[in-house]
Design an enzyme around this catalytic site. Structure first.
Site, short mmCIF file in Angstrom:
data_model
loop_
_atom_site.label_atom_id
_atom_site.label_comp_id
_atom_site.label_asym_id
_atom_site.label_seq_id
_atom_site.Cartn_x
_atom_site.Cartn_y
_atom_site.Cartn_z
N LYS A 171 -9.05 -2.52 4.49
CA LYS A 171 -7.76 -1.95 4.06
C LYS A 171 -7.49 -2.48 2.65
O LYS A 171 -6.43 -3.06 2.35
CB LYS A 171 -6.66 -2.37 5.06
CG LYS A 171 -5.33 -1.72 4.84
CD LYS A 171 -5.19 -0.39 5.52
CE LYS A 171 -3.89 0.28 5.14
NZ LYS A 171 -3.75 1.65 5.61
N ASP A 204 -7.45 2.69 9.11
CA ASP A 204 -6.69 3.69 9.87
C ASP A 204 -7.48 5.00 9.98
O ASP A 204 -7.54 5.63 11.04
CB ASP A 204 -5.28 3.92 9.29
CG ASP A 204 -5.24 3.85 7.77
OD1 ASP A 204 -6.22 3.39 7.16
OD2 ASP A 204 -4.23 4.26 7.18
N ASP A 228 -11.69 -6.54 16.27
CA ASP A 228 -11.16 -6.74 17.61
C ASP A 228 -10.59 -5.42 18.14
O ASP A 228 -10.89 -4.98 19.25
CB ASP A 228 -10.06 -7.82 17.53
CG ASP A 228 -9.68 -8.36 18.88
OD1 ASP A 228 -10.31 -7.97 19.88
OD2 ASP A 228 -8.74 -9.17 18.95
#
Ligand code: NAI
Length: 332
Positions: A171, A204, A228
């Protein structure tokens, strides 16, 4: 060459599924010398410790372990065994292959990819503080060293397993320094592997792409928190945590285990599905370069699962832990 292998049967269904997996490894004449050691609740009762020194010493010697699930006792400040082992052996790579299996109901049967998750840094390093009673801070720590070793691991894994694509998930558009560093290191390492097609994907977007078109990914390498979340998302795609294998790998040791827990509700009833731990054993064979034996077990596993009579109760079948393994060994 024979490898010393530390076998940790664990708790609950652990000993049952571990015994079946060892039968399969022996049936393909996997080159192991087996040495059994305790960990988990059973070890706490017999040795006064969740992770006895003798078990740690055995893994230090063998550098290779297969582990059944262990129960984390509630209360008493017990840390999970997995956290203890991760810290003790600096197991920096959490590797989870994700693929659809015959007879397992799944959301998207086109998924066939591996998630390589950094296991030691990021927001999971536990650097937190209360600024005042209404404000808390967690520090996201990303280092060049930590990024380099996980990204190199992912590219080497691609090379070893004949994969052609690596996606670096980040990100960096928002966390320009921390994720920016991870991405920069990723691009530097990618330039050393021109035969592999590398792309970077914002996390995302990666979630959306994984749900709609998972087949576009072969290997995903990412930081601890994203890894995770993405690995459980991917497990959900192919039938849930019950059928997914995993491994924790470092330079000092590699430990292979199923993702599910010790399932105390069905322990000792010959009902547990050994599929996840068996696939972890397949990953272990690949790790030591025994590709043929690994493929042989996977083929037999697919054949076994295709026949509804063999499947265990969690997959809607009437098979038992032992009848499933017997069928699989016949299919080898
Ligand atoms: P769990 O994964 O043990 O069980 C959840 C449900 O899935 C249960 O209904 C169980 O019967 C079923 N299940 C799990 N594995 C199965 C298998 N191989 N075949 C058929 N059914 C299966 O999760 P739960 O109940 O939250 O945890 C139980 C214990 O396991 C806890 O003490 C937990 O700390 C520990 N645990 C250990 C892990 C490890 O050692 N890697 C990972 C996750 C939990």
């Amino acid at each position: 060459m024979s490898h010393l292998l530390t076998v940790i049967p664990g708790d609950g269904i652990g000993p049952e599924i571990t015994a079946q997996v060892l039968k399969v490894l022996k049936a393909v004449q996997a080159p192991f010398e087996y040495e059994e050691h305790p960990a988990g609740e059973n070890a706490l009762k017999t040795h006064g410790s969740l992770l006895p020194d003798s078990t740690v010493a055995a893994i230090e010697k063998s550098k290779l372990a297969i582990k059944g699930p262990t129960t984390t006792p509630v209360g008493g400040g017990h840390k999970s065994i997995n956290v203890l082992m991760r810290q003790k052996f600096d197991l920096y790579a959490n590797v989870r292959p994700v693929r659809a299996l015959p007879g397992v109901v799944c959301v998207n049967n086109k998924a066939n990819l591996t998630i390589v998750r950094e296991n030691t840094e990021d927001l999971y390093a536990g650097i937190e503080r209360m600024v005042d009673e209404n404000t808390a801070e967690s520090i996201k720590r990303i280092t060049r060293k930590g990024s380099e070793r996980i990204i190199r691991y992912a590219f080497e894994l691609a090379k070893k397993t004949g994969k052609k694509k690596v996606a670096i998930v980040h990100k960096a558009n928002i966390m320009k320094m921390s994720d920016g560093l991870f991405l920069k290191v990723g691009q530097e390492i990618a330039s050393q592997y021109p035969e592999i097609e590398t792309r970077d994907v914002i996390v995302d977007n990666a979630c959306m792409q994984l749900v709609t078109r998972p087949e576009q990914f072969e290997i995903i390498v990412t930081e601890n928190l994203y890894g995770d979340i993405l690995s459980d998302l991917c497990a959900g795609l192919v039938g849930g945590l019950g059928v997914v294998p995993g491994s924790n790998i470092g330079d000092k040791a590699a430990i292979f285990e199923a993702v599910h827990g010790s399932a105390p509700d069905i322990a000792g009833q010959n009902k547990a599905n050994p599929t996840a731990l068996l696939q972890s054993a397949v990953m272990m064979l690949e790790h030591i370069g025994e590709m043929e034996k690994a493929q042989k077990i996977m083929k037999a596993l697919f054949l076994t699962l295709e026949d509804a009579n063999n499947r265990t109760a969690d997959l809607g079948g009437r098979g038992t832990t032992s009848s499933f393994t017997e069928a699989l060994i016949r299919n080898l």
